[in-house]
Scaffold this motif. Structure first.
Motif, PDB file in Angstrom:
ATOM      1  N   ILE A  25     -10.066   1.638  -4.888  1.00 17.17           N
ATOM      2  CA  ILE A  25     -10.169   0.618  -5.931  1.00 17.17           C
ATOM      3  C   ILE A  25      -9.344  -0.612  -5.581  1.00 17.17           C
ATOM      4  CG2 ILE A  25      -9.746   0.106  -8.360  1.00 17.17           C
ATOM      5  CD1 ILE A  25     -10.094   3.112  -8.884  1.00 17.17           C
ATOM      6  N   GLU A  26      -8.071  -0.407  -5.291  1.00 16.85           N
ATOM      7  CA  GLU A  26      -7.156  -1.484  -4.939  1.00 16.85           C
ATOM      8  C   GLU A  26      -6.044  -0.884  -4.100  1.00 16.85           C
ATOM      9  OE1 GLU A  26      -5.558  -4.091  -8.042  1.00 16.85           O
ATOM     10  OE2 GLU A  26      -7.081  -3.304  -9.385  1.00 16.85           O
ATOM     11  N   ALA A  27      -5.275  -1.758  -3.475  1.00 17.52           N
ATOM     12  CA  ALA A  27      -4.058  -1.347  -2.785  1.00 17.52           C
ATOM     13  C   ALA A  27      -3.060  -2.486  -2.890  1.00 17.52           C
ATOM     14  CB  ALA A  27      -4.342  -1.027  -1.320  1.00 17.52           C
ATOM     15  N   PHE A  28      -1.789  -2.120  -2.991  1.00 15.21           N
ATOM     16  CA  PHE A  28      -0.745  -3.130  -3.026  1.00 15.21           C
ATOM     17  C   PHE A  28       0.541  -2.548  -2.477  1.00 15.21           C
ATOM     18  CE2 PHE A  28      -0.679  -1.097  -7.207  1.00 15.21           C
ATOM     19  CZ  PHE A  28       0.662  -0.776  -7.368  1.00 15.21           C
ATOM     20  N   GLY A  29       1.408  -3.429  -2.047  1.00 20.15           N
ATOM     21  CA  GLY A  29       2.741  -3.040  -1.616  1.00 20.15           C
ATOM     22  C   GLY A  29       3.738  -3.598  -2.605  1.00 20.15           C
ATOM     23  N   THR A  30       4.852  -2.921  -2.754  1.00 17.50           N
ATOM     24  CA  THR A  30       5.861  -3.395  -3.693  1.00 17.50           C
ATOM     25  C   THR A  30       7.250  -3.157  -3.133  1.00 17.50           C
ATOM     26  OG1 THR A  30       6.584  -3.313  -6.001  1.00 17.50           O
ATOM     27  CG2 THR A  30       5.938  -1.235  -4.998  1.00 17.50           C
ATOM     28  N   GLY A  31       8.165  -3.974  -3.550  1.00 16.52           N
ATOM     29  CA  GLY A  31       9.547  -3.863  -3.110  1.00 16.52           C
ATOM     30  C   GLY A  31      10.402  -4.839  -3.885  1.00 16.52           C
ATOM     31  N   THR A  32      11.680  -4.844  -3.614  1.00 20.26           N
ATOM     32  CA  THR A  32      12.580  -5.687  -4.400  1.00 20.26           C
ATOM     33  C   THR A  32      12.345  -7.175  -4.171  1.00 20.26           C
ATOM     34  OG1 THR A  32      14.249  -5.386  -2.684  1.00 20.26           O
ATOM     35  CG2 THR A  32      14.400  -3.970  -4.622  1.00 20.26           C
ATOM     36  N   ALA A  33      12.022  -7.578  -2.966  1.00 22.23           N
ATOM     37  CA  ALA A  33      11.826  -9.006  -2.692  1.00 22.23           C
ATOM     38  C   ALA A  33      10.388  -9.447  -2.948  1.00 22.23           C
ATOM     39  CB  ALA A  33      12.207  -9.316  -1.253  1.00 22.23           C
TER      40      ALA A  33
END
Length: 89
Positions: A24-32
């Motif tokens: 469906i979707e993909a994303f990356g996440t992190g503090t910055a």
């Protein structure tokens, strides 16, 4: 709204999901980065196109990614209370 699990995700799972139409979707996440949508994954000489928004092909972010992004921003800016942050006045 979502069932969340934290686990290793293998490229074979992503490839199979894309082939089956389940990606469906993909994303990356992190503090910055907060939340960054993923449009394409390249692995072993092959490409996997990742849909962002099936309703709007020109959208730069999908609806799930947008909700996660907004939720994290609301926590960061103190608009909602969270055990993950401390508001400094």
């Amino acid at each position: 709204d979502f069932k969340v699990s934290e686990r290793k995700l293998y490229i074979d799972e992503i490839t199979a999901a894309a082939a089956d139409g389940r990606l469906i979707e993909a994303f990356g996440t992190g503090t910055a980065a907060v939340v960054s949508p993923v449009r394409h994954i390249h692995h072993n000489g092959k490409g996997i196109d990742v849909p962002l928004d099936p309703e709007d092909a020109s959208a730069g972010i999908g609806p799930v990614t947008a909700r996660v992004s907004q939720a994290l921003l609301d926590i960061q800016y103190g608009r909602v209370e969270s055990e993950w942050s401390v508001v400094v006045a």
